[in-house]
Design an enzyme around this catalytic site. Structure first.
Site, PDB file in Angstrom:
ATOM      1  N   GLY A 106      13.058 -16.199  22.814  1.00 44.03           N
ATOM      2  CA  GLY A 106      14.115 -15.430  22.525  1.00 44.03           C
ATOM      3  C   GLY A 106      14.873 -16.422  21.289  1.00 44.03           C
ATOM      4  O   GLY A 106      14.648 -17.319  21.073  1.00 44.03           O
ATOM      5  N   ARG A 170       7.099 -12.971  21.783  1.00 39.71           N
ATOM      6  CA  ARG A 170       6.717 -13.800  23.004  1.00 39.71           C
ATOM      7  C   ARG A 170       5.352 -13.935  23.223  1.00 39.71           C
ATOM      8  O   ARG A 170       4.916 -14.198  24.411  1.00 39.71           O
ATOM      9  CB  ARG A 170       7.626 -13.065  24.186  1.00 39.71           C
ATOM     10  CG  ARG A 170       9.044 -13.344  24.115  1.00 39.71           C
ATOM     11  CD  ARG A 170       9.705 -12.907  25.523  1.00 39.71           C
ATOM     12  NE  ARG A 170      11.242 -13.167  25.574  1.00 39.71           N
ATOM     13  CZ  ARG A 170      11.518 -14.296  25.764  1.00 39.71           C
ATOM     14  NH1 ARG A 170      11.200 -15.345  25.832  1.00 39.71           N
ATOM     15  NH2 ARG A 170      12.920 -14.213  25.734  1.00 39.71           N
ATOM     16  N   ASP A 201       7.777 -22.367  28.063  1.00 44.19           N
ATOM     17  CA  ASP A 201       6.591 -21.923  28.100  1.00 44.19           C
ATOM     18  C   ASP A 201       5.989 -22.216  26.379  1.00 44.19           C
ATOM     19  O   ASP A 201       4.769 -22.465  26.410  1.00 44.19           O
ATOM     20  CB  ASP A 201       6.619 -20.490  28.295  1.00 44.19           C
ATOM     21  CG  ASP A 201       6.596 -20.061  29.644  1.00 44.19           C
ATOM     22  OD1 ASP A 201       6.287 -21.028  30.410  1.00 44.19           O
ATOM     23  OD2 ASP A 201       7.432 -19.243  29.813  1.00 44.19           O
ATOM     24  N   LYS A 225      13.910 -25.456  21.979  1.00 40.64           N
ATOM     25  CA  LYS A 225      14.985 -24.264  21.701  1.00 40.64           C
ATOM     26  C   LYS A 225      15.031 -23.369  22.997  1.00 40.64           C
ATOM     27  O   LYS A 225      14.294 -23.108  23.587  1.00 40.64           O
ATOM     28  CB  LYS A 225      14.179 -23.313  20.354  1.00 40.64           C
ATOM     29  CG  LYS A 225      14.879 -22.032  20.438  1.00 40.64           C
ATOM     30  CD  LYS A 225      14.087 -20.725  20.432  1.00 40.64           C
ATOM     31  CE  LYS A 225      13.415 -20.706  21.796  1.00 40.64           C
ATOM     32  NZ  LYS A 225      13.149 -19.214  22.394  1.00 40.64           N
ATOM     33  N   THR A 226      16.320 -23.171  23.253  1.00 37.65           N
ATOM     34  CA  THR A 226      16.511 -21.741  24.237  1.00 37.65           C
ATOM     35  C   THR A 226      18.151 -21.954  24.624  1.00 37.65           C
ATOM     36  O   THR A 226      18.743 -23.029  24.986  1.00 37.65           O
ATOM     37  CB  THR A 226      15.835 -22.072  25.582  1.00 37.65           C
ATOM     38  OG1 THR A 226      16.147 -20.880  26.388  1.00 37.65           O
ATOM     39  CG2 THR A 226      15.636 -23.132  26.307  1.00 37.65           C
ATOM     40  N   ASP A 228      19.314 -20.940  27.185  1.00 36.55           N
ATOM     41  CA  ASP A 228      19.374 -21.188  28.707  1.00 36.55           C
ATOM     42  C   ASP A 228      19.680 -22.492  28.975  1.00 36.55           C
ATOM     43  O   ASP A 228      20.055 -22.897  29.837  1.00 36.55           O
ATOM     44  CB  ASP A 228      17.969 -20.885  29.287  1.00 36.55           C
ATOM     45  CG  ASP A 228      17.990 -19.363  29.285  1.00 36.55           C
ATOM     46  OD1 ASP A 228      18.425 -18.461  28.645  1.00 36.55           O
ATOM     47  OD2 ASP A 228      16.823 -18.668  29.779  1.00 36.55           O
TER      48      ASP A 228
HETATM   49  P1  FBP Z   1      13.792 -18.146  25.820  1.00 40.11           P
HETATM   50  O1  FBP Z   1      13.539 -18.848  26.979  1.00 40.11           O
HETATM   51  O2  FBP Z   1      12.768 -17.535  25.142  1.00 40.11           O
HETATM   52  O3  FBP Z   1      14.715 -18.898  24.694  1.00 40.11           O
HETATM   53  O4  FBP Z   1      14.957 -17.186  26.103  1.00 40.11           O
HETATM   54  C1  FBP Z   1      15.858 -17.020  27.056  1.00 40.11           C
HETATM   55  C2  FBP Z   1      16.613 -15.683  26.986  1.00 40.11           C
HETATM   56  O5  FBP Z   1      17.484 -15.408  26.229  1.00 40.11           O
HETATM   57  C3  FBP Z   1      17.040 -15.382  28.348  1.00 40.11           C
HETATM   58  O6  FBP Z   1      18.408 -15.958  28.584  1.00 40.11           O
HETATM   59  C4  FBP Z   1      16.792 -13.911  28.678  1.00 40.11           C
HETATM   60  O7  FBP Z   1      16.652 -13.891  30.136  1.00 40.11           O
HETATM   61  C5  FBP Z   1      15.564 -13.776  28.110  1.00 40.11           C
HETATM   62  O8  FBP Z   1      15.373 -14.711  26.892  1.00 40.11           O
HETATM   63  C6  FBP Z   1      15.601 -12.190  27.540  1.00 40.11           C
HETATM   64  O9  FBP Z   1      14.286 -11.968  26.966  1.00 40.11           O
HETATM   65  P2  FBP Z   1      14.082 -10.742  26.082  1.00 40.11           P
HETATM   66  O10 FBP Z   1      14.652 -11.168  24.545  1.00 40.11           O
HETATM   67  O11 FBP Z   1      12.714 -10.452  26.207  1.00 40.11           O
HETATM   68  O12 FBP Z   1      14.814  -9.557  26.517  1.00 40.11           O
END
Ligand code: FBP
Length: 701
Positions: A106, A170, A201, A225-226, A228
């Site tokens: 993300g 992803r 991941d 990065k994230t 979260d």
């Molecule tokens: P990353 O761990 O890849 O940074 O993404 C986190 C996140 O933003 C989460 O908070 C959320 O659950 C998920 O991505 C949503 O994913 P998608 O963009 O595939 O709907």
């Protein structure tokens, strides 16, 4: 072309006033592009080298050692100025390079500055170097779909949010074939190194590629990065090496601004509970940070709920000489009761409104749901593997999926009943509402993770809350407290004896500022009965209007507005903290590459302290790996960090709970963090949770 329906349109479109305000670029964007982030001191040195930091210790996972032998003995490396008397080091550092960069997972605010940092450092070292960006995430590597990153491209995106420049995706590089395709792409571009900007991941991917590409002389570096915030690295002795991932601060600040506006709205018209689901796939770091920024009335922290103990249940069992293991951990039912308690308490203080934060990943911490998620992950992964088909394509509708599960529990599909899905599971699953069943069966992401953002968690929880509040209302326990003064004024206006009516109507008359209608008065009928029983009125007399009015005010109407804070904050522009953090991560990634490192994650130590103390380092990826269940199998992945219930940030939230619930007379304690500030001074230049966690509590305190 003339537009006949709007005769003045040409004039309007070409008017300088119009042109000034409708162009795509505004002052803020221009200022962002021009902003030059601060550089850590080491980057003022013309050449950098790496200093091994053996003082940081990590236990080595056996599986990791056997799968990642080329990089398992890496240590933490600190970037230091190189001795300038060694021309060889200088030549190697400044040689012409080709570097590939990919965003993975993300988006997170600040990604463009990672690219800018790498680009600026690479060009400073050797202007003939080439930087390539793979388009649309790891898939861009597999398909060798790339763009050359130029000065112009970098300048267009400096300090701006999103991953717009090269996009993201992803795709997981999880097979020999995909590794080989990646290798071919890197070789065809003559890459010396590949930088993978991603979450846990993606950094796992980086470790595996570093191992595979070592013999080809291609270095692989990860970048944390994230939004979260769940990439936090400490060594085994508790030394913090990476306090948070980039994007966390900006996303939390963006969520906090919106949520604090809801606090203002809620406390103005007093009619809604705003239920805010906040992103964070598993860990509740974003919920915690947003709560610390806004002081909303109620915040659920998944990790805390998992730790829940039903003491009443435990004591009852103890009295029988038993241990009730079901008293440990949270269930959906218990969770809805906890939320109802808070709502009822506030209503009793006249506040039938409020704001609550629910972390997106809360279901992961709820006993029965966690079990379903693990079982269904395994069933879906097994189906895909055994039949070499896609479970979701084979069973597109919910009914078809449920039928498959039913057959599995009866042993019709695999000739014997499944050890994972039995009749009891089937029965419990069928008790769930259809939208929730569908949510639990959603397609897993490419890493086999459950996609919490696709499930209406807040709806599931709030539906149960509404049901239970209804029961509490029927039992007369959920009432809106009536301010004493309001009651007296109403009685006086109607020339009624306040004391006489007060004693009949309220259970706490005389003791409290907020008066609670007695539990047995739950309708106008029961109200009349209470008045008749105490001789205030006869059967053929009407209840005085003023009394009916007071009664009506005490009857709660529970109304909610639900909000999801995720994609919006993820796309916000970076805070100054994230601008500086990411730019220095880019410089660090280049420093590691130019000094010959591979299998390392670029990081900045001391993020929680003042900028002068920030210390660029490389963290050994292989040592961060552990075994985790993925697609129903134990798999080697980088460990995610969840909220530490012993951390200062959580302890502070916990001790502020009662205060911020504000179930008493007086104003709420909402805090207004304001918008993500880029220019000007801000008293808050880093995540509050980081600041709190960096406070050392002396022993014995
Ligand atoms: P990353 O761990 O890849 O940074 O993404 C986190 C996140 O933003 C989460 O908070 C959320 O659950 C998920 O991505 C949503 O994913 P998608 O963009 O595939 O709907």
């Amino acid at each position: 072309m003339k537009c006949s329906t709007n005769p003045g349109i040409e004039y309007l479109l070409n008017h300088p006033g119009t042109l000034k305000v409708i162009q795509d670029t505004n002052k803020e964007t221009k200022a962002r592009r021009a902003f030059v982030p601060c550089r850590c001191r080491v980057f003022s040195s013309p050449v950098i080298s790496l200093e091994e930091q053996k003082k940081y210790y990590f236990h080595i996972n056996r599986e990791s050692a056997s799968i990642l032998p080329h990089i398992i003995h890496n240590n933490v490396q600190k970037l230091v100025p190189a001795r300038d008397d060694d021309p060889c080091i200088k030549d190697i550092f400044n040689r012409k390079r080709a570097i590939g960069i990919v965003f993975s997972g993300g988006p997170a605010p600040g990604g463009h500055n990672v690219i800018a940092g790498i680009f600026d450092a690479a060009m400073k070292a050797n202007p003939e170097s080439k930087i390539y960006g793979f388009i649309l995430g790891p898939n861009g590597i597999l398909e060798n779909h790339h763009v050359e990153i130029t000065q112009e491209l970098v300048d267009q995106y400096r300090n701006l949010g999103g991953f717009t420049m090269i996009k993201t995706g992803r795709t997981k590089i999880d097979s020999q074939q995909k590794v080989e395709l990646s290798r071919q792409a890197c070789i065809s571009l003559n890459l010396d190194s590949l930088v993978i900007v991603g979450g846990d991941d993606s950094n796992t991917n980086a470790a595996f590629l570093a191992q595979k590409l070592k013999d080809d002389g291609i270095q692989v570096i990860g970048v944390p990065k994230t939004i979260d915030g769940d990439i936090q690295v400490k060594d085994d002795n508790g030394h913090s090496l990476c306090a948070t991932s980039f994007g966390f601060h900006s996303a939390a600040r963006a969520f906090a601004q919106n949520i604090s506006n809801l606090c203002t709205d809620a406390s103005s018209d007093l009619k809604y509970w705003h239920v805010c689901k906040v992103m964070g796939r598993v860990a509740s770091h974003l919920a915690l940070e947003t709560a610390l920024q806004t002081h909303v009335n109620l915040t659920l922290i998944g990790e805390d709920l998992a730790d829940y103990v039903d003491h009443a249940r435990l004591t009852k069992a103890e009295e029988r000489g038993e241990v009730d293991y079901t008293a440990f951990g949270i269930t959906l039912r218990r969770l809805s009761r906890l939320i109802c308690d808070a709502i009822v308490k506030r209503a009793g203080a006249g506040k039938n409104y409020g704001v609550m934060i629910i972390p997106e990943g809360v279901l992961e911490f709820i006993n029965e749901i966690q079990i379903f998620i693990i079982k269904l992950n395994t069933i879906i992964a097994d189906y895909n593997q055994i039949h070499d088909l896609d479970f979701h394509a084979s069973f597109p509708s919910l009914d078809a999926k449920l039928e498959y599960l039913r057959r599995l529990s009866r042993g019709i599909t695999e000739k014997k009943a499944s050890p994972i899905w039995n009749a009891r599971d089937d029965e419990l699953f069928n008790d769930l509402p259809a939208f929730f069943q569908e949510g639990l069966l959603v397609e897993r992401d490419t890493h086999g993770n459950f996609q919490f953002s696709q499930v209406e968690t807040e709806k599931i929880i709030m539906d149960m809350v509404k049901d239970y509040l209804h029961i509490l209302k029927e039992k007369g326990e959920y009432k809106v407290g009536i301010h004493k003064e309001l009651f007296f004024n109403a009685m006086n206006r109607a020339c009624l004896d306040a004391d006489a009516y007060g004693k009949i109507l309220f259970r706490n008359y005389g003791d409290s500022l907020y008066l609670l209608v007695k539990k047995n008065i739950i309708s106008q009928k029961t109200l009349k009965k209470a008045l008749m029983d105490s001789g205030m009125i006869n059967e053929d007399e009407k209840i005085p209007d003023a009394v009916i009015d007071i009664y009506k005010k005490s009857v709660p109407n529970f109304k909610t507005q639900t909000h999801f804070y995720g994609y919006d904050g993820r796309g916000s522009n970076p805070t100054k903290f994230d601008c500086n953090y990411t730019y220095n991560l880019g410089l660090t990634a280049f420093g590691l590459i130019a000094s010959g490192a591979t299998g390392q994650m670029a990081a900045i130590r001391n993020l929680e302290h003042d900028f002068e103390q920030w210390e660029p380092i490389g963290i050994p990826l292989a040592k961060l790996m552990h075994l985790e269940e993925r697609k129903g199998r134990l798999t080697l992945v980088m460990e995610k960090s969840i909220v530490d219930l012993q951390s200062n940030a959580f302890i502070i939230l916990k001790s502020m709970r009662e205060k911020w619930l504000a179930a008493e007379h007086g104003e709420d304690h909402y805090r207004k963090p304001g918008p993500v500030r880029f220019r000007g001074d801000s008293e808050e230049d880093k995540p509050i949770s980081l600041v709190l966690n960096s406070i050392q509590v002396p022993e014995g305190q």
